[in-house]
Enzyme design. Structure first.
Site, PDB file in Angstrom:
ATOM      1  N   GLU A 153       0.801  -1.236   0.000  1.00 20.25           N
ATOM      2  CA  GLU A 153       0.000   0.000   0.000  1.00 20.25           C
ATOM      3  C   GLU A 153       0.828   1.278   0.000  1.00 20.25           C
ATOM      4  OE1 GLU A 153      -2.957  -0.153   3.092  1.00 20.25           O
ATOM      5  OE2 GLU A 153      -3.955  -1.863   2.171  1.00 20.25           O
ATOM      6  N   GLU A 183      -5.425  -8.539   0.624  1.00 20.51           N
ATOM      7  CA  GLU A 183      -6.063  -8.214   1.908  1.00 20.51           C
ATOM      8  C   GLU A 183      -7.536  -7.961   1.669  1.00 20.51           C
ATOM      9  OE1 GLU A 183      -4.476  -5.038   4.374  1.00 20.51           O
ATOM     10  OE2 GLU A 183      -2.420  -5.623   3.880  1.00 20.51           O
TER      11      GLU A 183
HETATM   12  C1  BGC Z   1      -2.975  -2.485   5.903  1.00 25.78           C
HETATM   13  C2  BGC Z   1      -2.954  -3.293   7.171  1.00 25.78           C
HETATM   14  C3  BGC Z   1      -4.080  -2.841   8.082  1.00 25.78           C
HETATM   15  C4  BGC Z   1      -5.394  -3.098   7.382  1.00 25.78           C
HETATM   16  C5  BGC Z   1      -6.620  -2.707   8.181  1.00 25.78           C
HETATM   17  C6  BGC Z   1      -4.348  -2.188   5.368  1.00 25.78           C
HETATM   18  O1  BGC Z   1      -4.407  -0.843   5.045  1.00 25.78           O
HETATM   19  O2  BGC Z   1      -2.128  -3.037   4.924  1.00 25.78           O
HETATM   20  O3  BGC Z   1      -1.702  -3.148   7.748  1.00 25.78           O
HETATM   21  O4  BGC Z   1      -4.038  -3.455   9.317  1.00 25.78           O
HETATM   22  O5  BGC Z   1      -5.426  -2.368   6.188  1.00 25.78           O
HETATM   23  O6  BGC Z   1      -6.641  -1.341   8.422  1.00 25.78           O
END
Ligand code: BGC
Length: 459
Positions: free
Chosen positions: A175, A362
């Site tokens: 990110e 993610e």
């Molecule tokens: C990040 C994580 C974070 C998750 C939830 C993403 O932006 O890569 O490190 O914990 O979102 O906020």
């Protein structure tokens, strides 16, 4: 309607974590300080003054965590490598004890039948690259300094040299948009700089670092990915002023971090009063270098869409508008599963055949989870969130988008940056006093889904 069981037979199932959010052991075995250790120690910047000094103590408890992953029947595990464990001052001499930790972790994963998918940088820059005055080794300024890109590539090369034979695919950055905005533009994450648009060189230097590291990885025969936080941008209304604002925001959030990789050029940022050299940081040949090693996969981190309206103050060419009428997570983020389908189809429409295969690196949500007296953690909102997003993903695949895998965020409840330990994203509950791990209902659900998907495809 296709659903999650219709995802392709070779679809890969995983979970995702990041070093500073789970490892703890910040002084162990020669690890140097990172910008997050320094930032989190400042009064008032993190909820309740919490730091990642202990976090989930994963550095010591990784065998238990790998066993939890094995119990899920995962194909892959996305984790990040802490640069300050490998090069405590961000340059030069290697700290072999730091590398050994990842060596052990990788062996444990492989023994459990899980493919490691490491991210080389998930925001924990060695502090020496940010502030040389406290360490005396480098030029400083973090990603505002072009030199950091070259240091990053060196670090990537040494790590890959040690671990590459056992790990086929690597993610360079996590990110870069969020890191630039929170860390350098708004100052709410480490390193805590509030430069607004003067933060843009931190975007370019991260991408340059990606390009240089990608070349080093490819030289070792490895596959290269990046994990971008992408969001479908929706104009608040069809008023042309809202549409123009949404286009500007889309360029900043999405295209700035994908166009150079896929198309070899930056998007038009003139709405921000920014020229194509991003504040003078783009030098001749840089864009060529950034795009030179084609991505083997584009990692997409998706949480929610963004609704954008015309600006209400003169500083920026957009304003964010609330998304109403949908459920919300404990973090108060809107839950819009179809935004994932919209995002993926939009990427395919934008980049066509140039779009690399996608992996969802993610996706997940925070829930105010508690362990009940009977030892269960009934996190139905997370199950609903994951199920709906996986169905939206299956719909995108049915529309022809090439998606290879899904890594949910996250395996464990962990250190949620400026929110400290207040937001629980895990499939596994962590008691941060005792470090006891308790699988939640979503853990069993995800395990059963993976098994059902395999059965459905004859696995
Ligand atoms: C990040 C994580 C974070 C998750 C939830 C993403 O932006 O890569 O490190 O914990 O979102 O906020």
């Amino acid at each position: 309607m296709p659903n999650r069981l219709d995802l392709p037979a070779d679809f890969r199932w995983g979970v995702s974590t990041a070093a500073y959010q789970i490892e703890g052991a910040v002084d162990e075995h020669g690890r140097g300080p990172s910008v997050w250790d320094v930032f989190a120690a400042r009064p008032g910047v993190v909820r309740d003054g919490q730091t990642g000094a202990v976090a989930c103590d994963h550095y010591r408890r990784y065998p238990e965590d790998v066993a939890l992953m094995r119990g899920l029947g995962l194909d892959g595990y996305r984790f990040s490598i802490a640069w300050p464990r490998i090069q405590p001052t961000g340059a030069g001499a290697l700290n072999l004890a730091g590398l050994d930790f990842y060596d052990r972790l990788v062996d444990a994963l492989l023994a459990a039948g899980i493919t490691p998918l490491p991210t080389l940088f998930h925001w924990d820059l060695p502090q020496a690259l940010e502030a040389p005055s406290t360490s005396g080794s480098a030029a400083g300024g973090g990603w505002l300094n072009r030199d950091t890109a070259y240091r990053f590539a060196e670090y990537a090369a040494v790590v890959a040299d040690r671990l590459g034979a056992r790990i086929p695919a690597w993610i360079t950055l996590n990110e870069p948009f969020v890191h630039m905005v929170y860390g350098y533009a708004l100052g709410i994450h480490a390193p805590g700089r509030a430069l607004m648009l003067d933060a843009l060189p931190a975007a370019h230097h991260q991408l340059l670092g990606h390009g240089l590291a990608a070349a080093a990885l490819r030289e070792q025969g490895l596959e290269v990915m990046i994990a971008n936080n992408l969001t479908p941008v929706r104009p608040a209304t069809d008023d042309p002023a809202d549409v123009v604002a949404a286009t500007a925001y889309d360029a900043l959030h999405n295209r700035l971090f994908t166009d150079p990789l896929v198309l070899g050029r930056y998007p038009d940022l003139s709405a921000f009063g920014v020229g194509p050299d991003l504040g003078g940081s783009v030098l001749e040949g840089d864009l060529k270098l950034i795009a030179a090693t084609p991505l083997d996969g584009l990692g997409v981190n998706y949480y929610n869409p963004t609704r954008i309206a015309a600006p209400t103050d003169p500083g920026l060419p957009f304003t964010e508008a609330p998304i109403e009428g949908v459920p919300r997570t404990a973090f108060d983020w809107p839950v819009v599963p179809d935004g994932l389908r919209e995002l993926l189809v939009g990427l395919r429409d934008r980049y066509g055949a140039a779009l690399p295969p996608i992996t969802i690196t993610e996706n997940g949500c925070s829930v105010a989870d508690e362990v009940h007296p009977d030892g269960t953690v009934p996190d139905q909102p997370r199950i609903d969130y994951l199920a709906a997003h996986l169905d939206a993903l299956a719909a995108a695949v049915a529309e022809g988008v090439d998606v290879r895998g899904y890594y949910t965020w996250s395996l464990l409840d962990n250190y949620e940056w400026a929110e400290g330990f207040s937001q629980r994203f895990g499939l596994v509950h962590v008691d941060f006093e005792t470090q006891v791990r308790t699988p939640k209902a979503s853990y069993a659900w995800y395990r059963d889904l993976i098994a059902a998907h395999r059965t459905r495809h004859g696995g």
